[in-house]
Design a protein around this motif. Structure first.
Motif, PDB file in Angstrom:
ATOM      1  N   LEU A 321       0.817  -1.206   0.000  1.00 59.96           N
ATOM      2  CA  LEU A 321       0.000   0.000   0.000  1.00 59.96           C
ATOM      3  C   LEU A 321       0.856   1.264   0.000  1.00 59.96           C
ATOM      4  O   LEU A 321       0.491   2.267  -0.639  1.00 59.96           O
ATOM      5  N   ARG A 322       1.991   1.237   0.675  1.00 57.32           N
ATOM      6  CA  ARG A 322       2.882   2.413   0.673  1.00 57.32           C
ATOM      7  C   ARG A 322       3.358   2.742  -0.732  1.00 57.32           C
ATOM      8  O   ARG A 322       3.586   3.896  -1.073  1.00 57.32           O
ATOM      9  N   GLY A 324       1.581   2.331  -3.384  1.00 59.09           N
ATOM     10  CA  GLY A 324       0.444   2.655  -4.231  1.00 59.09           C
ATOM     11  C   GLY A 324      -0.383   1.482  -4.694  1.00 59.09           C
ATOM     12  O   GLY A 324      -1.255   1.636  -5.565  1.00 59.09           O
ATOM     13  N   ARG A 326      -3.137  -1.792  -4.528  1.00 58.78           N
ATOM     14  CA  ARG A 326      -4.546  -1.899  -4.162  1.00 58.78           C
ATOM     15  C   ARG A 326      -4.809  -3.240  -3.487  1.00 58.78           C
ATOM     16  O   ARG A 326      -4.134  -4.241  -3.764  1.00 58.78           O
ATOM     17  N   ARG A 417     -15.062   1.061   1.470  1.00 62.29           N
ATOM     18  CA  ARG A 417     -13.892   1.556   0.750  1.00 62.29           C
ATOM     19  C   ARG A 417     -13.120   2.492   1.666  1.00 62.29           C
ATOM     20  O   ARG A 417     -13.713   3.277   2.410  1.00 62.29           O
ATOM     21  N   SER A 418     -11.813   2.430   1.612  1.00 61.04           N
ATOM     22  CA  SER A 418     -10.987   3.308   2.439  1.00 61.04           C
ATOM     23  C   SER A 418     -11.035   4.733   1.899  1.00 61.04           C
ATOM     24  O   SER A 418     -11.321   4.968   0.715  1.00 61.04           O
ATOM     25  N   ASP A 419     -10.728   5.697   2.774  1.00 60.50           N
ATOM     26  CA  ASP A 419     -10.762   7.098   2.369  1.00 60.50           C
ATOM     27  C   ASP A 419      -9.761   7.394   1.259  1.00 60.50           C
ATOM     28  O   ASP A 419     -10.015   8.248   0.394  1.00 60.50           O
ATOM     29  N   ASP A 420      -8.611   6.685   1.259  1.00 60.29           N
ATOM     30  CA  ASP A 420      -7.597   6.960   0.239  1.00 60.29           C
ATOM     31  C   ASP A 420      -7.847   6.207  -1.060  1.00 60.29           C
ATOM     32  O   ASP A 420      -7.101   6.360  -2.036  1.00 60.29           O
ATOM     33  N   GLY A 421      -8.899   5.375  -1.101  1.00 62.73           N
ATOM     34  CA  GLY A 421      -9.263   4.688  -2.329  1.00 62.73           C
ATOM     35  C   GLY A 421      -8.398   3.492  -2.686  1.00 62.73           C
ATOM     36  O   GLY A 421      -8.558   2.921  -3.775  1.00 62.73           O
ATOM     37  N   GLN A 422      -7.520   3.053  -1.765  1.00 65.76           N
ATOM     38  CA  GLN A 422      -6.633   1.934  -2.078  1.00 65.76           C
ATOM     39  C   GLN A 422      -7.169   0.585  -1.616  1.00 65.76           C
ATOM     40  O   GLN A 422      -6.723  -0.453  -2.102  1.00 65.76           O
TER      41      GLN A 422
END
Length: 487
Positions: A321-322, A324, A326, A417-422
């Motif tokens: 995730l760090r 980028g 998914r 869904r997470s706030d960061d969209g990942q």
């Protein structure tokens, strides 16, 4: 009306029983005959929700598709879903009756046989033909007492049996002759013939062995089926052995093979997609770099979550995730993405709680009552169509549900869904199966303008290939006679 019943048994597990039953269902259906699949007892963690609101083995849902009928609990009246090395959840007529160890279930088999025969009676009065799949092998003489899965059932209903063996494993003649040798005389008598599966090479080189087999056993060889590459059929339980071509792949997807992985068929559409290189990653293998990690379903969510940590997946997911990447979690995988999974009633094992991965703002409580739903809706935020089914004991709650992944028809929402969209999660099995939802989720994984793929159509084409193979490589006159159909 009473249906003609024919059973397919195998010399070993994975001999090809499921695929042969699907092939025969489609082959019979093409003749305008009503046909139903039937598996008295199945042990599998891949399951499907039926039109009557129950749960059956996934293979029987595929066979129902081959027969052109909606999946029903009568097609698989007893389903065993292992939740440990020695125990399983026992599901009868689509609904759980409890968790049992091997000894407890052996005592329960008299009750289970009543359920099997009740389903059998309903099917033989509703269809012209019933094609039955055995489980494992009838040569497992330690399981002969109170058997409901193989010859115990065949003897009870007095049906003929086709015995199939996998030549790709080697020792095919020993498998067939050895299986006959351990059967009781009445059981041997009901073997109508042999099918040799997954043959590669020149059939002329096999003919001397086939002649010997006929002389030695007095039984006919009904067919030699070739090894068919590229079939897209949902696996009964085992992780697929065949790796799909990936020359044009634009995205890499990895799936951890959890010890109690459930419904790994959820990723079949990804596995078949030309833009995707999908890899199942087993124990002891380091998670490779990828674009998307799919956390699959689990029959023992807390135990599999502990396994993930022990195998280094938690660290790997955070690193992923760090950079980028998914992550999508499905059912048990969705539960793992939250803050914690609580099991106060010991639904999946010892009562207690396990910290989750903390990537979605939810908590899950496992409850004894299982949710079983076939659903349709729209994937968010894209608004494209999605279909699927729910099979879970957990109820999830938390602020993360305010950003759902799916808007279900009827007003319910599902997933988060997470706030960061990942990161995303859902309870929907089959979430990748609708072509529009698959496109949207591939865009989520980083694929621009993905190719369109219809996994249902691919499965149907594979079933047609199987039926074509029966027509080309089996003694169809003998089959017609066996099924009581006109020549």
């Amino acid at each position: 009306m009473t249906a003609r019943v024919v059973m397919v048994q195998g010399c070993t597990s994975d001999a090809g029983k499921s695929t042969l039953v699907a092939a025969l269902c489609r082959w019979v259906r093409r003749r305008g005959i009503t046909v139903a699949p039937f598996k008295p007892q199945n042990m599998a963690l891949n399951s499907a929700v039926t039109v009557d609101g129950g749960e059956i083995g996934r293979a029987q849902a595929v066979q129902a598709q081959a027969a052109g009928v909606a999946p029903h609990t009568d097609f698989n009246p007893v389903l065993l879903k292992p939740n440990s090395d020695t125990g399983a959840q026992v599901i009868v007529h689509g609904h759980p009756v409890g968790n049992m160890d091997a000894v407890g279930y052996h005592a329960y088999k008299r009750v289970a046989m009543d359920a099997v025969l009740a389903s059998h009676a309903r099917l033989v009065h509703a269809y012209d033909v019933v094609v039955v799949e055995g489980a494992g092998s009838p040569a497992e003489i330690n399981l002969r007492d109170r058997d409901i899965a193989n010859m115990g059932y065949a003897e009870a209903v007095d049906c003929p049996v086709i015995l199939v063996a996998d030549i790709d494993r080697g020792g095919v003649f020993a498998h067939l002759v050895g299986t006959l040798a351990v059967l009781a005389p009445s059981e041997r008598d009901r073997i109508a013939g042999f099918v040799i599966n997954r043959f590669r090479g020149d059939i002329a080189l096999l003919e001397p062995g086939l002649d010997w087999l006929r002389r030695e056993t007095g039984k006919p060889v009904l067919g030699v089926l070739p090894y068919l590459h590229g079939l897209m059929l949902e696996a009964e339980d085992a992780i697929p052995r065949e790796v799909m071509p990936t020359a044009q792949a634009r995205v890499r997807v990895v799936v951890p093979v959890l010890p109690r992985i459930s419904n790994h068929t959820d990723v079949d559409a990804l596995r078949a997609h030309p833009d995707v290189d999908l890899r199942f990653v087993g124990p002891g293998d380091a998670p490779p770099p990828c674009d998307l990690i799919v956390l699959p379903g689990s029959k023992s969510t807390r135990a599999d979550l502990a396994w993930l940590r022990a195998e280094g997946w938690e660290t790997a997911i955070r690193r992923h995730l760090r950079y980028g990447g998914r992550v999508i979690g499905i059912c048990g995988g969705f539960q793992m993405l939250g803050h914690a999974v609580h099991d106060p009633d010991g639904v999946e094992g010892e009562a207690g709680s396990t910290p989750g991965l903390g990537l979605l703002d939810i908590d899950t409580v496992l409850t004894p009552r299982k949710q079983l739903h076939r659903v349709e809706g729209h994937l968010l935020p894209d608004g494209v169509a999605v279909t699927g089914y729910e099979i879970h004991c957990g109820i999830s709650a938390g602020a993360g549900l305010a950003r759902p992944l799916v808007q279900l028809d009827g007003g319910r929402v599902d997933g988060a869904r997470s706030d960061d969209g990942q990161v995303a999660g859902t309870y929907l099995h089959g979430v990748f199966d609708h072509p529009d939802a698959l496109d949207a989720l591939l865009r989520f994984a980083g694929v621009t303008a993905p190719a369109t793929l219809d996994i249902h159509a691919l499965r149907d084409a594979s079933i047609d290939r199987l039926a074509d193979t029966v027509e080309a490589h089996m003694d169809t006159d003998a089959l017609l006679s066996l099924f009581g159909l006109s020549l």
